[in-house]
Design a protein around this motif. Structure first.
Motif, short mmCIF file in Angstrom:
data_model
loop_
_atom_site.label_atom_id
_atom_site.label_comp_id
_atom_site.label_asym_id
_atom_site.label_seq_id
_atom_site.Cartn_x
_atom_site.Cartn_y
_atom_site.Cartn_z
N ASN A 144 0.83 -1.21 0.00
CA ASN A 144 0.00 0.00 0.00
C ASN A 144 0.86 1.26 0.00
O ASN A 144 0.63 2.18 0.79
CB ASN A 144 -0.94 0.03 1.20
N SER A 145 1.86 1.26 -0.85
CA SER A 145 2.77 2.42 -0.97
C SER A 145 3.46 2.77 0.33
O SER A 145 3.79 3.92 0.58
CB SER A 145 2.03 3.66 -1.47
N ARG A 146 3.67 1.78 1.19
CA ARG A 146 4.42 2.02 2.42
C ARG A 146 5.54 1.02 2.57
O ARG A 146 5.37 -0.16 2.25
CB ARG A 146 3.50 1.90 3.64
N LEU A 147 6.65 1.52 3.10
CA LEU A 147 7.79 0.66 3.33
C LEU A 147 7.64 -0.03 4.69
O LEU A 147 7.46 0.63 5.71
CB LEU A 147 9.07 1.51 3.31
N ILE A 148 7.71 -1.36 4.66
CA ILE A 148 7.69 -2.10 5.92
C ILE A 148 9.12 -2.61 6.12
O ILE A 148 9.55 -3.54 5.43
CB ILE A 148 6.72 -3.28 5.85
N CYS A 149 9.86 -1.98 7.02
CA CYS A 149 11.27 -2.32 7.14
C CYS A 149 11.42 -3.74 7.71
O CYS A 149 10.85 -4.05 8.76
CB CYS A 149 11.98 -1.30 8.02
N PRO A 150 12.16 -4.61 7.02
CA PRO A 150 12.31 -5.98 7.52
C PRO A 150 13.24 -6.09 8.73
O PRO A 150 13.36 -7.15 9.34
CB PRO A 150 12.89 -6.73 6.31
N ASN A 151 13.91 -5.01 9.07
CA ASN A 151 14.78 -5.01 10.23
C ASN A 151 13.91 -4.94 11.49
O ASN A 151 13.28 -3.92 11.77
CB ASN A 151 15.72 -3.80 10.11
N ALA A 152 13.91 -6.01 12.25
CA ALA A 152 12.98 -6.14 13.38
C ALA A 152 13.18 -5.05 14.43
O ALA A 152 12.27 -4.74 15.20
CB ALA A 152 13.11 -7.52 14.00
N ASP A 153 14.37 -4.44 14.48
CA ASP A 153 14.63 -3.41 15.49
C ASP A 153 14.23 -2.01 15.03
O ASP A 153 14.39 -1.04 15.78
CB ASP A 153 16.13 -3.38 15.83
N CYS A 154 13.77 -1.92 13.79
CA CYS A 154 13.51 -0.58 13.23
C CYS A 154 12.08 -0.13 13.54
O CYS A 154 11.15 -0.94 13.47
CB CYS A 154 13.73 -0.64 11.73
N PRO A 155 11.86 1.15 13.85
CA PRO A 155 10.49 1.63 14.08
C PRO A 155 9.59 1.39 12.86
O PRO A 155 8.40 1.14 13.02
CB PRO A 155 10.65 3.14 14.32
#
Ligand code: SAM
Ligand code: ZN
Length: 967
Positions: free
Chosen positions: A339-350
């Motif tokens: 949905n045009s959003r970045l979901i950071c795969p780094n588990a520690d990232c906000p």
């Protein structure tokens, strides 16, 4: 002379034939040449031309029979078109027990029917024919070729056709030419000044007319030229074309093999490269590869897995095949861009739990995120926001067994260091040639001009030139192919090559999606919709996977009449034609002029070479498009001009997508102002079944408006028009009802409403002027939202007349007249529902026809193509307290009584409700009450109305109770 198409048209059968043609997809006759948007089915064009040329006799039934024979859409024609055997299951289902005994034996072991073993070939044919004759039209079509795929009518059919028409033809072109000579004194000359992909000129020429096609857009005229001169060129020319294509392919293949850019160290050949965009996460600064899903293939169970590399703050991408369905699910859910959003795969990232809008990643706000690319940029520069990363390659490993048979195994692998090195080689090979290739036109050099559709690549990626939509490998391979096209000798060969490049571009750009679903696992085309959508992951085809795009896959026909094609603004036609058939860019929001520049960028320089008299520009400023006053004026100029370039005794056809009355009213104004009058209109369902599309409730039909030149000098006032429209609507409906075939209905419910639109237009456009309408002013008016063109009221009124006139079967006219609009809507709505109508648009139109705004409270489902009305028990006591409208109506009370009867499993509660609620009316209107309840009973009998069954049964019981009731 009145033409057949002015009095009748087999709309139902033609809709089915059009659908069949559409469903043939890329094996449709012209689509194999290349992409054009909104192509019209050839069968529709064929029927339109023949319908125009065929005169009416005083026997409409016979006319219809003959018309269907000409189109091989009669029983015998269908049998001629039959290509596939009806399978045994279908045969068994269509035989009587007696016939089964005669033809079939039961294989007891397999419990299956079989045709008796002693049946001869002739007998089998006889059996096929018997069963075929019992199938419905749709069922028959499953086993048939399209009409264009066979020779035409049989000698016996020609005998009937000739005896009815007084002709001597033995083929379609002969018939067309005889009829043309009769009407115009020569071979009919057909023209289309909005020819697009060329359906009209091609079909006209194929059935024996002289054809002219023009379009503002040279990409369109190139396709039309190719339709006439390549597809229509006959087998000998095709042989030359095939040879030339093979030569180019072989040369490119050997060059690529020499370069070693598509083979790996085991000698495997690459089939697909899959890339993704990579960005630095603004929150954690890790480098994150982007894809909506990491599934690569549902069929091969292949996925990509992101493995964190903590030291370098990036991810390795591992490719795994044959994984569990659990892993597939995880890969699907772990997409990093949704949905045009970045979901950071780094588990520690906000941004792991709170996805970031892509605008933030791109740096939209600061305004300095996205760099605009320059001409020489072939790849992102190292500090660009969006990097591109190769993460998977599909390899083909081909081995031969002892017998010499080849076997191919597919492997999905992550790129290794050799692969990455090959990427470098590709880039440097391209760099060496790039300047020269741009100069020569082998690869695009044009800038992308900003526009509604073309803004997207600029805005979302910073791509400023058309070649930026391709990665280095795509440019290198396409450029190489392109460079060989100049070795061809003839126009036909060069155009074939150009269109081949066009198809490669469509199927191999950075806008070509990788399809992971089980049936596919392959690349999609750039134009899978009518836009230029950029992607986060895409595929690249090496030469091997371009074969299907490069080679022309067409059936050819011999066209022997004269044809002419040229790019031209429709306003400036100077050629005389007997028949104009046009499909203007009206109410179709396709931005042809912008989208076509994607192709034009590849054709530009070659076009000038082959067609020195053509221009090679999309002429955006002249494109007729939209619905504004400028558009209306452009249309009037076009049609006024076309009317001036046709004989007085002739007819023209304008096609457009069927929509609401305002679209009709606008078009009526345009055509009327152009000096044309409407004689009839037909609607053919031409779009694919809506289930094939994503969303939307659109009415899927193409209207053919049949027009003649204006001759009258009469004028009228708007008030005088209304009663005439009423008479005309009724007469029109009567004619249609008279021609209708109960066994094999031609018209559906919406066709009758459409007939009302047409009848209104026929009355209106009969006059030279309507005193209280200033056409010029109306045309040039900037209309406010919801502001109506005065013709719209007349048209809306015509639809009301039709709706009221078409009383549902089972209801008496005087009962009907007493009902409120909402009641009529509901009853009529049930009727169309029982005919299988579930398109929202059909109900909308009905509501409009009865003049009611609100019908949502009667609907059980609003979903696209699942629209239906609530049953009595679904209504329960909804709206019963209303003082007016449906809630207070007689019908609504009857529905509640039905509900009560179902609930209590007997009739007294329902009957008492009616007695108390209706008071004296209950006794006065007993006849109507019984009639309406009977109608509801009947609704439940329809096979498609299973959900009405229990309510219908209750209605039936209630009829008995009311009939036997006494004070
Ligand atoms: C609906 S399409 C025709 C499709 C065609 N019937 C087919 O089957 O492929 C409308 C066409 O009008 C063309 N067009 C738009 N403005 C034009 C103008 N001013 N003059 C001529 N053609 C124009 C577009 O390029 C487009 O090809
Ligand atoms: Zn992050």
């Amino acid at each position: 002379m009145t033409s057949f198409i002015e009095t009748q048209f087999p709309v139902s059968k033609l809709s089915k034939e059009s659908y069949k043609e559409r469903m043939a997809n890329y094996s449709q006759t012209l689509t194999g040449l290349g992409k054009w948007w909104g192509r019209k089915p050839l069968i529709l064009v064929r029927a339109a031309i023949l319908g125009l040329l065929m005169p009416c006799s005083n026997n409409p039934q016979k006319d219809r029979e003959i018309f269907l024979k000409i189109l091989t859409m009669d029983e015998e024609g269908l049998w001629r078109r039959k290509k596939a055997s009806i399978p045994i299951k279908e045969i068994a289902a269509n035989l009587t027990p007696f016939e089964k005994e005669r033809w079939l034996s039961i294989d007891t072991k397999e419990e299956k029917s079989k045709i008796k073993s002693n049946t001869t070939k002739e007998e089998k044919r006889e059996l096929q024919k018997l069963v075929f004759s019992r199938l419905t039209y749709d069922e028959k079509l499953q086993y048939c070729n399209r009409p264009e795929q066979i020779e035409g009518p049989s000698p016996a059919a020609w005998k009937d056709i000739n005896s009815h028409l007084g002709t001597h033809a033995e083929s379609l072109p002969e018939l067309v030419q005889e009829l043309g000579k009769c009407q115009f004194g020569h071979i009919p000359r057909v023209g289309d000044c909005f020819c697009g992909g060329g359906s009209v000129p091609f079909e006209a020429a194929r059935i024996g007319c002289d054809a002219f096609g023009s379009d503002l857009n040279p990409v369109a005229t190139l396709l039309t030229w190719a339709a006439l001169n390549i597809i229509g060129s006959g087998e000998a020319v095709m042989e030359v074309v095939r040879k030339a294509q093979q030569e180019v392919y072989d040369s490119v293949d050997s060059q690529i093999t020499k370069w070693g850019i598509e083979h790996n160290e085991h000698g495997w050949r690459a089939e697909y490269y899959i890339y993704c965009v990579e960005v630095v996460c603004p929150e954690c600064r890790w480098r994150v590869p982007l894809a909506p899903s990491w599934v690569i293939g549902e069929g091969t169970k292949t996925i990509a897995v992101l493995v964190p590399d903590f030291e370098n703050q990036r991810f390795d991408i591992n490719i795994k095949s044959d994984v569990s369905s659990e892993e597939i699910k995880t890969a699907r859910e772990n997409g990093t861009m949704k949905n045009s959003r970045l979901i950071c795969p780094n588990a520690d990232c906000p941004a792991h739990n709170a996805p970031l809008p892509i605008g933030n990643v791109r740096g939209d706000e600061s305004g300095q995120g996205l760099r605009l690319w320059e001409n020489q940029d072939l790849m992102p520069r190292p500090d660009d926001v969006f990097q591109e990363r190769l993460y998977c390659i599909r390899w083909l490993e081909t081995n031969a067994d002892e017998k010499g048979n080849k076997h191919t195994i597919k492997h999905y692998l992550s790129p290794n260091s050799n692969d990455l090195q090959r990427e470098e080689i590709v880039l440097s090979l391209l760099k060496e040639r790039f300047e020269e290739w741009q100069e020569k036109g082998y690869v695009p050099s044009a800038k992308i001009e900003a526009g509604i559709k073309t803004n997207e690549p600029i805005r979302t990626r910073g791509w400023t030139h058309w070649h930026h939509l391709f990665n280095p490998r795509q440019l290198l391979v396409h450029g190489l192919i392109s460079s060989y096209i100049y070795n061809y000798n003839k126009d036909i060969e060069i155009v074939t090559g150009m269109l081949g490049i066009g198809r490669c571009a469509n199927w191999n750009s950075k806008l070509s999606q990788w399809l992971a679903d089980g049936a596919n696992e392959k690349g999609a085309q750039t134009f899978s919709n009518q836009a230029l959508n950029t992607l986060y992951n895409y595929m690249v085809r090496p030469l091997k996977a371009l074969e299907t795009s490069w080679y022309l896959n067409i059936t050819n026909y011999s066209i022997s009449t004269n044809s002419m094609v040229q790019p031209l603004d429709s306003r400036f036609i100077s050629l005389e034609r007997d028949i104009w058939i046009t499909d203007p860019p009206y109410a179709d929001a396709i931005m042809y002029h912008e989208l076509s520049e994607f192709f034009l960028a590849w054709y530009e320089k070659k076009l000038k070479l082959i067609f020195p008299n053509w221009y090679n520009d999309s002429k955006r400023a002249l494109a007729i498009q939209g619905s504004s006053e400028g558009f209306r004026n452009g249309m009037v100029e076009t049609y006024r001009n076309s009317a001036n370039h046709m004989p007085d005794n002739s007819v023209q056809i304008v096609m457009f997508t069927h929509q609401d009355p305002s679209v009709w009213a606008d078009l009526a104004l345009i055509l009327w102002a152009s000096g044309l009058r409407v004689t009839s209109a037909w609607c053919i369902a031409t779009e694919t079944d809506a289930s094939g599309f994503k969303a939307g409730n659109y009415v899927q039909g193409t209207v053919l408006l049949i027009l003649r030149k204006h001759i009258s000098n009469e004028t009228a006032f708007l008030d005088e028009i209304y009663p005439q429209v009423e008479t005309e609507v009724k007469e029109q409906l009567n004619r249609m009802l008279f021609l209708e075939d109960k066994e094999d209905p031609n018209f559906g419910d919406t066709d009758y409403q459409l007939a009302a639109y047409a009848a209104a237009l026929r009355v209106l456009t009969k006059y030279k002027a309507i005193e209280d309408i200033d056409v010029q002013r109306e045309l040039s008016k900037v209309r406010q939202k919801n502001e109506k063109n005065p013709l719209e009221l007349v048209i809306e009124n015509a639809v009301k007349i039709a709706c009221d006139y078409l009383v549902p079967t089972g209801i008496q006219t005087h009962t009907w007249k007493q009902l409120a609009p909402e009641e009529r809507f509901y009853l009529k709505g049930l009727e169309i529902e029982s005919h299988g109508e579930h398109r929202n648009g059909a109900y909308q139109e009905l509501a409009r026809g009865f003049g009611i705004r609100e019908y949502k409270n009667m609907q059980a489902s609003e979903k696209a193509n699942q629209t239906r009305l609530m049953t009595a028990t679904e209504f329960k006591n909804k709206n019963l307290d209303d003082k007016e409208g449906f809630g207070s109506s007689l019908l609504r009370n009857l529905l509640f009584a039905v509900n009560e009867t179902v609930k209590n499993e007997e009739t007294s509660a329902g009957k008492i409700w009616l007695r108390t609620e209706l008071g004296q009316q209950y006794w006065n209107k007993r006849r109507e009450i019984i009639e309406l309840l009977r109608y509801l009973t009947g609704i439940g009998m329809s096979t498609s109305m299973a959900h009405w069954k229990k309510d219908a049964d209750a209605a039936r019981l209630l009829v008995g109770a009311v009939e036997n009731d006494h004070i």
